[in-house]
Design an enzyme around this catalytic site. Structure first.
Site, PDB file in Angstrom:
ATOM      1  N   SER A 127       0.826  -1.209   0.000  1.00 60.70           N
ATOM      2  CA  SER A 127       0.000   0.000   0.000  1.00 60.70           C
ATOM      3  C   SER A 127       0.856   1.254   0.000  1.00 60.70           C
ATOM      4  O   SER A 127       1.985   1.261   0.531  1.00 60.70           O
ATOM      5  CB  SER A 127      -0.896  -0.008   1.244  1.00 60.70           C
ATOM      6  OG  SER A 127      -1.522   1.243   1.447  1.00 60.70           O
ATOM      7  N   TYR A 152      -2.199   0.059  10.109  1.00 60.45           N
ATOM      8  CA  TYR A 152      -2.415  -0.561   8.803  1.00 60.45           C
ATOM      9  C   TYR A 152      -1.168  -0.410   7.936  1.00 60.45           C
ATOM     10  O   TYR A 152      -0.671  -1.376   7.352  1.00 60.45           O
ATOM     11  CB  TYR A 152      -3.621   0.065   8.110  1.00 60.45           C
ATOM     12  CG  TYR A 152      -3.768  -0.361   6.669  1.00 60.45           C
ATOM     13  CD1 TYR A 152      -4.226  -1.635   6.348  1.00 60.45           C
ATOM     14  CD2 TYR A 152      -3.418   0.490   5.618  1.00 60.45           C
ATOM     15  CE1 TYR A 152      -4.330  -2.046   5.022  1.00 60.45           C
ATOM     16  CE2 TYR A 152      -3.528   0.088   4.301  1.00 60.45           C
ATOM     17  CZ  TYR A 152      -3.989  -1.180   4.006  1.00 60.45           C
ATOM     18  OH  TYR A 152      -4.096  -1.584   2.701  1.00 60.45           O
TER      19      TYR A 152
END
Length: 335
Positions: A127, A152
């Site tokens: 990501s 995250y």
């Protein structure tokens, strides 16, 4: 070629499955159908896939070591697309253990399956969140990504480091793809483009954080799938020019590579909102708010490596992409 796609009921996973099935490939999908967002949407994505005779599905949680081991023993996968993860930046602040279970324990379980059952290529989702506090845009894979601002993002960075270790130890070819703010039909309801559309249609104010002074490298779903499939055809290989005295995060003496997949443009948030308004034919009512914890002001991807290695460049501009999403949204929700 036997292909396993984890997160097959998710946004990107379902789109990847659908493309492969359209092209006549056999696909084995895995998902736990958790309730982080509307499970009916996940079931409807699966229903589209199950219309193809070459699709098989197992409801399995990647965090279950026993179930993942059983799945790999029962099949001989040539390549694995590992897209399953607990998603959401802000959700990780309130529910950290879910991210440890899915994104860390689950990742190890999948890598163990790969190395114990002769999988030839692991392609996994990373990501843009790994770049964190880095403000040197556009983000390049050879820049350090050691300051994530959310759990995250930290789990995704951990995935990259873990995959490198397995590549080094077991010569497992592994490719990490850093996705930049993916949007489009069949998307996730927790993401801004989806929430903005719903709230505008309901006549409610849309939350605009940092008072609109934000920007993202928005990437249309079809362009992401193009990049993932290109990675399948270009497995990671050791970099003959890797210098351990000056190690680059982008390559290695192991068969492990990291690559950005972005939209190719830094889009101001208000420009993005205006594209949604135009596609809907409705002017939004804004609620300007301060910055949220765990968020960053701007992201943009350097796509040099994606172009040179994968031969991929984004094809879908923001106006066309948003129009396609809004059409899907109106059809799906009958509004």
């Amino acid at each position: 070629m036997q292909l396993l796609i984890t997160g097959a009921a998710g946004f990107i996973g379902a789109a990847l499955c659908h493309r492969l099935l359209e092209h006549g490939r056999s696909v084995h999908g895995l998902d736990n159908l958790n309730d982080y967002y509307d499970t009916q949407l996940k079931k409807d994505r699966l229903a589209r896939l199950e219309s193809f005779g070459e699709f098989r599905f197992d409801r399995v949680d990647v965090a279950s070591r026993k179930d993942v081991e059983k799945l790999f023993k029962a099949n001989q996968f040539d390549a694995v697309f590992h897209l399953a993860a607990q998603a959401g930046v802000r959700h990780s602040i309130e529910n950290p253990h879910k991210y440890v279970d899915s994104n860390l324990t689950g990742f190890v379980n999948i890598m163990e399956g790969c190395r114990n059952h002769d999988v030839q290529h692991l392609i996994y989702a990373s990501s843009s969140s790994v770049y964190g506090l880095n403000a040197a845009e556009p983000f390049r894979e050879d820049q350090a990504a050691d300051h994530p601002v959310s759990l995250y993002g930290a789990t995704k960075k951990a995935n990259e480091v873990m995959a490198h270790a397995y590549s080094h130890l077991y010569q497992l070819p592994a490719t990490g793809l850093r996705f930049f703010t993916v949007y489009g039909p069949w998307g996730r309801p927790d993401m801004a483009f989806f929430k903005f559309t719903r709230l505008i249609l309901e006549g409610k104010k849309i939350p605009v954080y940092n008072r609109g002074n934000m920007a993202r490298d928005f990437t249309y779903i079809d362009d992401v799938v193009d990049g993932i499939l290109a990675a399948l055809d270009s497995p990671a290989r050791p970099d003959a020019d890797f210098d351990p005295s000056r190690p680059s995060p982008a390559s290695s003496s192991a068969p492990h590579r990291i690559c950005n997949l972005g939209g190719g443009r830094r889009i101001p948030l208000m420009h993005y909102i205006h594209a949604i308004e135009e596609a809907l034919g409705i002017k939004a009512d804004y609620d300007f708010l301060p910055m949220q914890s765990g968020d960053v002001v701007s992201t943009s991807a350097d796509l040099t490596l994606a172009t040179e290695w994968l031969g991929q460049e984004p094809k879908t501009g923001i106006q066309n992409g948003i129009r396609r999403f809004v059409k899907w949204y109106r059809d799906y929700y009958r509004v």
